[in-house]
Motif scaffolding. Structure first.
Motif, PDB file in Angstrom:
ATOM      1  N   GLY A  28       0.827  -1.217   0.000  1.00 58.51           N
ATOM      2  CA  GLY A  28       0.000   0.000   0.000  1.00 58.51           C
ATOM      3  C   GLY A  28       0.850   1.251   0.000  1.00 58.51           C
ATOM      4  O   GLY A  28       0.572   2.209  -0.729  1.00 58.51           O
ATOM      5  N   LEU A  29       1.909   1.261   0.805  1.00 54.75           N
ATOM      6  CA  LEU A  29       2.814   2.412   0.858  1.00 54.75           C
ATOM      7  C   LEU A  29       3.516   2.617  -0.480  1.00 54.75           C
ATOM      8  O   LEU A  29       3.605   3.744  -0.976  1.00 54.75           O
ATOM      9  N   GLN A  30       3.990   1.536  -1.081  1.00 56.24           N
ATOM     10  CA  GLN A  30       4.659   1.642  -2.384  1.00 56.24           C
ATOM     11  C   GLN A  30       3.689   2.147  -3.448  1.00 56.24           C
ATOM     12  O   GLN A  30       4.063   2.957  -4.299  1.00 56.24           O
ATOM     13  N   SER A  31       2.449   1.686  -3.411  1.00 57.53           N
ATOM     14  CA  SER A  31       1.444   2.151  -4.378  1.00 57.53           C
ATOM     15  C   SER A  31       1.165   3.641  -4.216  1.00 57.53           C
ATOM     16  O   SER A  31       1.041   4.367  -5.205  1.00 57.53           O
ATOM     17  N   THR A  32       1.078   4.088  -2.973  1.00 54.95           N
ATOM     18  CA  THR A  32       0.847   5.507  -2.704  1.00 54.95           C
ATOM     19  C   THR A  32       2.006   6.355  -3.209  1.00 54.95           C
ATOM     20  O   THR A  32       1.799   7.395  -3.845  1.00 54.95           O
ATOM     21  N   ILE A  33       3.216   5.928  -2.949  1.00 55.63           N
ATOM     22  CA  ILE A  33       4.396   6.663  -3.418  1.00 55.63           C
ATOM     23  C   ILE A  33       4.440   6.695  -4.935  1.00 55.63           C
ATOM     24  O   ILE A  33       4.721   7.736  -5.534  1.00 55.63           O
TER      25      ILE A  33
ATOM     26  N   ALA B  33       1.894   6.478  -7.053  1.00 52.68           N
ATOM     27  CA  ALA B  33       0.825   7.351  -7.549  1.00 52.68           C
ATOM     28  C   ALA B  33       1.187   8.818  -7.357  1.00 52.68           C
ATOM     29  O   ALA B  33       0.964   9.653  -8.243  1.00 52.68           O
ATOM     30  N   ALA B  34       1.765   9.160  -6.208  1.00 51.84           N
ATOM     31  CA  ALA B  34       2.167  10.548  -5.956  1.00 51.84           C
ATOM     32  C   ALA B  34       3.270  10.981  -6.920  1.00 51.84           C
ATOM     33  O   ALA B  34       3.247  12.100  -7.439  1.00 51.84           O
ATOM     34  N   THR B  35       4.211  10.100  -7.174  1.00 48.83           N
ATOM     35  CA  THR B  35       5.299  10.415  -8.110  1.00 48.83           C
ATOM     36  C   THR B  35       4.759  10.610  -9.516  1.00 48.83           C
ATOM     37  O   THR B  35       5.124  11.570 -10.200  1.00 48.83           O
TER      38      THR B  35
END
Length: 108
Positions: free
Chosen positions: A18-23, A25-27
């Protein structure tokens, strides 16, 4: 004991994914919205004061007005990013013009 550690490991893995997906998407969002070094940019004021002062603050030097943007008070300009990034201190975002341009406003 193995059941507890397996459940903990799965929960930890899900959190990392989940954290990797959020990062990611933000990038990706930043890459799509990051203003170019030179070219057309969308200026989006975030407050009423910023809306009123934006034209005077943005249109100086070699910055040229192209038209109005899709949100109230926003402007599309052509110029250099380094001369416009100081607008953030005055509650204004400097963004890339979305692909296909901003067709909501009238040409200047």
């Amino acid at each position: 004991m193995n059941t507890v550690s397996d459940a903990h490991r799965r929960a930890s893995s899900a959190g990392l994914i989940g954290l990797q997906s959020t990062i990611a998407a933000a990038t990706l969002g930043w890459l799509l919205l990051a203003p170019p070094a030179q070219g057309q940019m969308l200026l989006v004021p975030l407050t009423g004061t910023a809306i009123q002062s934006l034209p005077a603050r943005a249109l100086h030097g070699e910055t040229r007005l192209i038209g109005t943007g899709p949100t109230p008070g926003s402007l599309i300009v052509e110029g250099r990013r380094d001369t416009l990034t100081g607008l953030f201190r005055h509650a204004t975002l400097v963004l890339a013009v979305p692909p296909g341009g901003c067709r909501a406003g009238a040409s200047a």
